[in-house]
Design a protein around this motif. Structure first.
Motif, PDB file in Angstrom:
ATOM      1  N   UNK A   8      35.277  -3.595  20.008  1.00 47.34           N
ATOM      2  CA  UNK A   8      34.655  -2.964  20.329  1.00 47.34           C
ATOM      3  C   UNK A   8      33.276  -1.695  19.231  1.00 47.34           C
ATOM      4  N   UNK A   9      34.601  -1.212  17.725  1.00 46.06           N
ATOM      5  CA  UNK A   9      33.598  -0.265  16.652  1.00 46.06           C
ATOM      6  C   UNK A   9      32.674  -1.628  16.251  1.00 46.06           C
ATOM      7  N   UNK A  10      33.445  -2.726  15.680  1.00 44.94           N
ATOM      8  CA  UNK A  10      32.766  -4.045  15.293  1.00 44.94           C
ATOM      9  C   UNK A  10      31.427  -4.040  16.419  1.00 44.94           C
ATOM     10  N   UNK A  27      33.332 -14.102  21.813  1.00 43.65           N
ATOM     11  CA  UNK A  27      34.290 -14.742  20.468  1.00 43.65           C
ATOM     12  C   UNK A  27      33.815 -16.084  19.858  1.00 43.65           C
ATOM     13  N   UNK A  28      33.737 -16.995  20.691  1.00 43.50           N
ATOM     14  CA  UNK A  28      33.253 -18.396  20.248  1.00 43.50           C
ATOM     15  C   UNK A  28      31.823 -18.726  19.112  1.00 43.50           C
ATOM     16  N   UNK A  69      35.181 -14.930  16.460  1.00 44.42           N
ATOM     17  CA  UNK A  69      36.521 -14.121  17.369  1.00 44.42           C
ATOM     18  C   UNK A  69      37.433 -14.448  15.326  1.00 44.42           C
ATOM     19  N   UNK A  70      37.277 -15.106  14.975  1.00 42.19           N
ATOM     20  CA  UNK A  70      37.773 -14.588  13.427  1.00 42.19           C
ATOM     21  C   UNK A  70      37.498 -13.361  12.669  1.00 42.19           C
ATOM     22  N   UNK A  71      36.278 -12.963  13.084  1.00 39.53           N
ATOM     23  CA  UNK A  71      36.103 -12.372  12.162  1.00 39.53           C
ATOM     24  C   UNK A  71      36.839 -11.361  12.752  1.00 39.53           C
TER      25      UNK A  71
END
Length: 85
Positions: A8-10, A27-28, A69-71
């Motif tokens: 949420x913060x990101x 995410x993808x 998602x990686x991040x």
């Protein structure tokens, strides 16, 4: 901090700092393409990460980060490691 709170913060700072529409963040999705990042944007991202989460980022940390998602995984791993110290 929970994974949900971190995501949420990101997402909040990505929307605010990189002016991306929230509905484009998934995410993808490809991080670089969605945010239209250039090399200076990565520097901005490092500054924002460091100030929001309190850990140091090295440029090589971004190697292999392609999707949101990686991040998220990277930030979660770093926050968890910081909390354990």
């Amino acid at each position: 901090m929970t994974v949900e709170k971190i995501i949420e913060k990101v997402n909040r700072f990505l929307v605010d700092e990189f002016e991306v529409a929230p509905e484009l963040i998934s995410p993808e999705a490809n991080l670089q393409e969605t945010l239209e990042l250039d090399s200076l944007d990565y520097i901005d991202m490092v500054v924002v990460l460091e100030s929001n989460f309190g850990f140091k980022v090295k440029p090589e940390d971004f190697v292999g980060i392609n999707s949101f998602q990686d991040f998220y995984d990277y930030v979660c791993d770093r926050v968890t490691a910081k909390e354990l110290v």
